[in-house]
Design an enzyme around this catalytic site. Structure first.
Site, PDB file in Angstrom:
ATOM      1  N   TYR A  71      58.903  -3.852   0.724  1.00  0.00           N
ATOM      2  CA  TYR A  71      59.513  -2.720   0.027  1.00  0.00           C
ATOM      3  C   TYR A  71      60.128  -3.148  -1.308  1.00  0.00           C
ATOM      4  O   TYR A  71      60.265  -2.334  -2.218  1.00  0.00           O
ATOM      5  CB  TYR A  71      60.641  -2.086   0.859  1.00  0.00           C
ATOM      6  CG  TYR A  71      60.269  -1.524   2.199  1.00  0.00           C
ATOM      7  CD1 TYR A  71      58.945  -1.266   2.554  1.00  0.00           C
ATOM      8  CD2 TYR A  71      61.263  -1.244   3.136  1.00  0.00           C
ATOM      9  CE1 TYR A  71      58.631  -0.760   3.800  1.00  0.00           C
ATOM     10  CE2 TYR A  71      60.955  -0.730   4.384  1.00  0.00           C
ATOM     11  CZ  TYR A  71      59.641  -0.500   4.716  1.00  0.00           C
ATOM     12  OH  TYR A  71      59.334   0.006   5.961  1.00  0.00           O
ATOM     13  N   HIS A 126      55.369  -7.023   9.913  1.00  0.00           N
ATOM     14  CA  HIS A 126      55.203  -5.664   9.389  1.00  0.00           C
ATOM     15  C   HIS A 126      53.879  -5.026   9.807  1.00  0.00           C
ATOM     16  O   HIS A 126      53.783  -3.806   9.955  1.00  0.00           O
ATOM     17  CB  HIS A 126      55.304  -5.694   7.863  1.00  0.00           C
ATOM     18  CG  HIS A 126      55.766  -4.403   7.271  1.00  0.00           C
ATOM     19  ND1 HIS A 126      56.419  -4.319   6.072  1.00  0.00           N
ATOM     20  CD2 HIS A 126      55.673  -3.124   7.696  1.00  0.00           C
ATOM     21  CE1 HIS A 126      56.708  -3.068   5.794  1.00  0.00           C
ATOM     22  NE2 HIS A 126      56.259  -2.320   6.773  1.00  0.00           N
TER      23      HIS A 126
END
Length: 303
Positions: A71, A126
């Site tokens: 992110y 992730h």
């Protein structure tokens, strides 16, 4: 799961789904991905608005913060942590490794530095979309490295995100510390019955990102009418109905907003708990099953 949800939400917003060792994953997480996701040159820039929003989220009552290496928002999480009076021990911070999957240990060390915290409460892989041939590390070796981060005390708990049953089975064959969380896209148009059932059978908490997608990203579908009707019946907003649906099914939703009133609206399902009838939950699921929509990792899941 419903009874554990009701017991948790009647006591404190810092209580949530049970993890190993007597700790809990707080029921509602404040996400720093999606709209906050940094791309290109912006990854090197500090987003003051995001830092302020995270700080505000903590101040209005969020204790569960969700971020990730990919992110590009861990620095802002650290900035917010430095400005709030709430002790670190009262917060639950989750981050994830993806870009640096070849070395999860080094990745987490860098994440901790960016957030200026000695540990994270939850560290996730992730996605499972990497391989020895393509990325220089296998799923099994990546998990062994994840276990090492927990043994070092850098991660209090370890888990995965976007994992399918086959991915979890690959880990289970070699794990000495099993994954305790699988964070997946989950909403009425993507109920993921197979993986949700598997996770429940193996004591893996399901955390749900994109929980409001059915009325935001995929609005005007069959879910809208039933959610609107239930919002009126229970005296809640459509967003609160969807968060409640997720939590009553035992999932821990992750959502976000930069607006304080929206933050409080979402947190209200924790601070002022209510219970929906089973037939109402089933009606949401029935209408959601009429369509299938995935917003994230679409290319990877289509192959």
């Amino acid at each position: 799961l419903l009874s554990s949800f009701m017991a948790a939400s009647s006591s404190s917003s810092s209580i949530g789904a049970s993890l190993p060792g007597g700790v809990h994953l707080p029921w509602l997480g404040y996400g720093t991905g999606t709209a906050w996701f940094k791309r290109g040159p912006a990854r090197e820039e500090v987003n003051e608005d995001l830092a302020a929003s995270i700080q505000k989220a903590i101040e209005v009552g969020y204790v569960h913060l969700d971020t990730a290496e990919s992110y590009g928002t861990e620095t802002e999480v650290g900035m917010a942590l430095s400005k709030v009076s709430i002790p670190r021990s009262s917060l639950f911070i989750c981050t994830k490794v993806n870009r640096s999957i070849k070395d999860p240990i080094k990745s987490l060390e860098a994440s901790l530095s960016r957030m200026n915290t000695p540990y994270v409460d939850l560290f996730l892989i992730h996605s499972p979309f990497f391989s020895q041939d393509k990325d220089g590390i296998s799923l099994e070796d990546a998990w062994r490295a994840m276990e090492e981060t927990q043994k070092r005390g850098w991660a209090r708990n370890i888990g995965v995100s976007n994992f399918r049953v086959s991915d979890l089975e690959a880990i289970r064959t070699i794990a000495t510390i099993p994954p305790c969380v699988n964070q997946i896209e989950l909403h009425p148009y993507l109920q993921n019955d197979e993986i949700v059932t598997y996770c429940k059978q193996h004591n893996i908490v399901v955390s749900a990102y994109g929980p409001l997608s059915s009325i935001i990203r995929f609005k005007d579908g069959p879910v809208d009418e039933v959610v609107s009707r239930l919002a009126s019946r229970y005296g809640k907003t459509p967003g609160q109905i969807l968060l409640q649906w997720s939590m009553q099914r035992g999932h821990v939703p992750i959502t976000t907003s930069s607006k304080e009133d929206r933050m409080k609206e979402m947190l209200d399902v924790i601070n002022h708990p209510f219970t929906m009838q089973e037939e109402d939950l089933q009606e949401i699921e029935k209408q959601g099953a009429k369509e299938t929509h995935r917003q994230f990792w679409t290319k990877e899941f289509s192959t």
